[in-house]
Scaffold this motif. Structure first.
Motif, mmCIF file in Angstrom:
data_model
loop_
_atom_site.group_PDB
_atom_site.id
_atom_site.type_symbol
_atom_site.label_atom_id
_atom_site.label_comp_id
_atom_site.label_asym_id
_atom_site.label_seq_id
_atom_site.Cartn_x
_atom_site.Cartn_y
_atom_site.Cartn_z
ATOM 1 N N GLU A 29 0.822 -1.215 0.000
ATOM 2 C CA GLU A 29 0.000 0.000 0.000
ATOM 3 C C GLU A 29 0.850 1.255 0.000
ATOM 4 O OE1 GLU A 29 -0.384 -2.259 2.650
ATOM 5 O OE2 GLU A 29 -1.990 -3.384 1.717
ATOM 6 N N GLY A 30 2.161 1.105 0.220
ATOM 7 C CA GLY A 30 3.043 2.261 0.242
ATOM 8 C C GLY A 30 3.347 2.760 1.642
ATOM 9 N N ASP A 31 2.808 2.095 2.664
ATOM 10 C CA ASP A 31 3.073 2.520 4.030
ATOM 11 C C ASP A 31 4.531 2.240 4.386
ATOM 12 O OD1 ASP A 31 0.425 3.143 4.211
ATOM 13 O OD2 ASP A 31 -0.144 1.283 5.214
ATOM 14 N N PHE A 32 5.070 3.128 5.178
ATOM 15 C CA PHE A 32 6.465 3.010 5.571
ATOM 16 C C PHE A 32 6.574 3.521 7.002
ATOM 17 C CE2 PHE A 32 10.981 4.502 5.100
ATOM 18 C CZ PHE A 32 11.518 3.252 4.870
ATOM 19 N N LEU A 33 7.110 2.707 7.911
ATOM 20 C CA LEU A 33 7.151 3.100 9.319
ATOM 21 C C LEU A 33 8.156 4.203 9.604
ATOM 22 C CD1 LEU A 33 6.747 -0.301 11.173
ATOM 23 C CD2 LEU A 33 5.141 1.587 11.070
ATOM 24 N N PHE A 34 9.236 4.259 8.877
ATOM 25 C CA PHE A 34 10.220 5.309 9.095
ATOM 26 C C PHE A 34 9.775 6.569 8.373
ATOM 27 C CE2 PHE A 34 13.133 1.753 9.936
ATOM 28 C CZ PHE A 34 13.653 2.186 11.150
ATOM 29 N N GLY A 35 9.831 7.679 9.090
ATOM 30 C CA GLY A 35 9.492 8.951 8.471
ATOM 31 C C GLY A 35 10.589 9.398 7.521
ATOM 32 N N PRO A 36 10.233 10.215 6.541
ATOM 33 C CA PRO A 36 11.269 10.677 5.612
ATOM 34 C C PRO A 36 12.184 11.685 6.295
ATOM 35 C CG PRO A 36 9.188 11.764 5.134
ATOM 36 C CD PRO A 36 8.916 10.760 6.219
ATOM 37 N N GLY A 37 13.436 11.688 5.897
ATOM 38 C CA GLY A 37 14.364 12.670 6.451
ATOM 39 C C GLY A 37 15.562 12.040 7.112
ATOM 40 N N ALA A 38 16.391 12.903 7.646
ATOM 41 C CA ALA A 38 17.654 12.477 8.250
ATOM 42 C C ALA A 38 17.450 11.787 9.593
ATOM 43 C CB ALA A 38 18.575 13.669 8.417
ATOM 44 N N GLY A 39 16.356 12.035 10.255
ATOM 45 C CA GLY A 39 16.105 11.446 11.575
ATOM 46 C C GLY A 39 16.098 9.926 11.553
ATOM 47 N N SER A 40 15.559 9.337 10.504
ATOM 48 C CA SER A 40 15.525 7.882 10.384
ATOM 49 C C SER A 40 16.927 7.309 10.282
ATOM 50 C CB SER A 40 14.725 7.466 9.153
ATOM 51 O OG SER A 40 13.401 7.907 9.259
ATOM 52 N N TYR A 41 17.765 7.974 9.500
ATOM 53 C CA TYR A 41 19.137 7.489 9.341
ATOM 54 C C TYR A 41 19.958 7.696 10.614
ATOM 55 C CZ TYR A 41 17.835 7.144 4.494
ATOM 56 O OH TYR A 41 17.192 6.806 3.329
ATOM 57 N N VAL A 42 19.698 8.785 11.311
ATOM 58 C CA VAL A 42 20.385 9.017 12.588
ATOM 59 C C VAL A 42 19.978 7.942 13.593
ATOM 60 C CG1 VAL A 42 20.607 10.610 14.545
ATOM 61 C CG2 VAL A 42 20.690 11.484 12.214
ATOM 62 N N PHE A 43 18.716 7.562 13.601
ATOM 63 C CA PHE A 43 18.262 6.498 14.503
ATOM 64 C C PHE A 43 18.918 5.170 14.156
ATOM 65 C CE2 PHE A 43 15.066 3.101 15.346
ATOM 66 C CZ PHE A 43 15.148 3.120 16.717
ATOM 67 N N LEU A 44 18.958 4.824 12.874
ATOM 68 C CA LEU A 44 19.559 3.553 12.458
ATOM 69 C C LEU A 44 21.053 3.503 12.761
ATOM 70 C CD1 LEU A 44 17.826 3.109 8.992
ATOM 71 C CD2 LEU A 44 17.389 1.801 11.053
ATOM 72 N N LEU A 45 21.785 4.506 12.315
ATOM 73 C CA LEU A 45 23.229 4.511 12.517
ATOM 74 C C LEU A 45 23.602 4.773 13.973
ATOM 75 C CD1 LEU A 45 24.315 6.371 9.268
ATOM 76 C CD2 LEU A 45 24.357 3.926 9.753
ATOM 77 N N GLY A 46 22.815 5.595 14.659
ATOM 78 C CA GLY A 46 23.069 5.855 16.077
ATOM 79 C C GLY A 46 22.878 4.610 16.930
ATOM 80 N N GLY A 47 21.867 3.818 16.625
ATOM 81 C CA GLY A 47 21.646 2.570 17.356
ATOM 82 C C GLY A 47 22.779 1.581 17.150
ATOM 83 N N ILE A 48 23.269 1.489 15.923
ATOM 84 C CA ILE A 48 24.395 0.595 15.646
ATOM 85 C C ILE A 48 25.638 1.079 16.386
ATOM 86 C CG2 ILE A 48 25.950 -0.205 13.830
ATOM 87 C CD1 ILE A 48 23.517 -0.101 11.940
ATOM 88 N N LEU A 49 25.879 2.378 16.357
ATOM 89 C CA LEU A 49 27.047 2.938 17.032
ATOM 90 C C LEU A 49 26.995 2.705 18.538
ATOM 91 C CD1 LEU A 49 29.628 4.632 16.634
ATOM 92 C CD2 LEU A 49 28.226 6.650 17.047
ATOM 93 N N ILE A 50 25.835 2.876 19.134
ATOM 94 C CA ILE A 50 25.684 2.644 20.575
ATOM 95 C C ILE A 50 25.931 1.178 20.903
ATOM 96 C CG2 ILE A 50 24.018 2.648 22.486
ATOM 97 C CD1 ILE A 50 22.785 5.168 21.160
ATOM 98 N N ALA A 51 25.431 0.263 20.081
ATOM 99 C CA ALA A 51 25.655 -1.170 20.312
ATOM 100 C C ALA A 51 27.138 -1.514 20.228
ATOM 101 C CB ALA A 51 24.864 -1.998 19.304
ATOM 102 N N VAL A 52 27.836 -0.957 19.266
ATOM 103 C CA VAL A 52 29.271 -1.233 19.119
ATOM 104 C C VAL A 52 30.049 -0.678 20.298
ATOM 105 C CG1 VAL A 52 31.306 -0.665 17.726
ATOM 106 C CG2 VAL A 52 29.220 -1.446 16.620
ATOM 107 N N ILE A 53 29.705 0.517 20.748
ATOM 108 C CA ILE A 53 30.390 1.117 21.899
ATOM 109 C C ILE A 53 30.190 0.268 23.146
ATOM 110 C CG2 ILE A 53 30.343 3.080 23.485
ATOM 111 C CD1 ILE A 53 29.834 4.855 21.013
ATOM 112 N N CYS A 54 28.961 -0.166 23.400
ATOM 113 C CA CYS A 54 28.688 -0.978 24.600
ATOM 114 C C CYS A 54 29.367 -2.347 24.516
ATOM 115 C CB CYS A 54 27.182 -1.131 24.802
ATOM 116 S SG CYS A 54 26.388 0.392 25.341
ATOM 117 N N ALA A 55 29.373 -2.964 23.334
ATOM 118 C CA ALA A 55 30.032 -4.265 23.186
ATOM 119 C C ALA A 55 31.539 -4.134 23.368
ATOM 120 C CB ALA A 55 29.713 -4.864 21.819
ATOM 121 N N THR A 56 32.117 -3.066 22.845
ATOM 122 C CA THR A 56 33.555 -2.850 22.992
ATOM 123 C C THR A 56 33.911 -2.573 24.444
ATOM 124 O OG1 THR A 56 33.623 -1.962 20.759
ATOM 125 C CG2 THR A 56 35.506 -1.498 22.167
ATOM 126 N N ALA A 57 33.110 -1.783 25.131
ATOM 127 C CA ALA A 57 33.377 -1.486 26.540
ATOM 128 C C ALA A 57 33.287 -2.751 27.388
ATOM 129 C CB ALA A 57 32.402 -0.428 27.051
#
Length: 178
Positions: A135-163
């Motif tokens: 139908e064209g529905d998409f849970l992520f809103g358009p814009g930079a916020g979606s990418y910041v959430f995706l990449l920020g979550g990965i970065l936080i996981a890597v930092i915690c695993a490394t620590a």
């Protein structure tokens, strides 16, 4: 590979009376505690755990990992919806939720404690929530916020695993090289 002169036999083995020490200029292996190449063992709570190895897998640990897996899926779903709903504050709230999950998972003291929810969060966000419906529905809103959430979550996981890995190995923070 160099062979030491002194008390070693023709095949490079130490003399029968010791662990290789005693000959002038030869190093002693008195502190090795076993066969060459054996990993040292640390005593924790009456059971021997290899230093730098994995903690024993118990029923309680499996239960904690399952709870972390479920929590990661819930945090991924909530973060996906919140980050687009209230853009600047929702993104910060979603990243704080991800950070709280991974930091709490690091309290298990094992690398798997962060890797299990990290993998569950990653699979949930990338495979299940980023899929576009017919139908064209998409849970992520358009814009930079979606990418910041995706990449920020990965970065936080890597930092915690490394620590967590640094704490397990006993690495002290400081200057490299002396």
């Amino acid at each position: 590979m160099s062979t030491a002169k002194g008390g070693n036999g023709a095949d490079g083995t130490p003399p029968a009376g010791g662990k290789g020490g005693g000959a002038k200029g030869q190093r002693s292996r008195a502190g090795s505690g076993g066969a060459p190449g054996a990993r040292p063992q640390a005593r924790t709570g009456g059971s021997a755990v290899p230093v730098g190895g994995a903690a024993p897998l118990t029923a309680g640990r499996i239960g904690v990992y399952l709870l972390l897996l479920v929590a990661a899926v819930l945090v991924a779903c909530a973060g996906t919806l919140v980050q687009a709903a209230w853009f600047p504050g929702g993104l910060a709230l979603a990243l704080c939720g991800v950070g709280g999950l991974f930091y709490g998972a690091a309290a298990t003291g094992t690398p798997a404690g962060v890797l299990v929810p990290g993998a569950a969060w990653l699979v949930t966000v990338f495979l299940l929530l980023s899929d576009v419906r017919p139908e064209g529905d998409f849970l992520f809103g358009p814009g930079a916020g979606s990418y910041v959430f995706l990449l920020g979550g990965i970065l936080i996981a890597v930092i915690c695993a490394t620590a967590t890995q640094r704490r397990m190995m006993g690495v002290q923070a400081g200057r490299v090289g002396g």
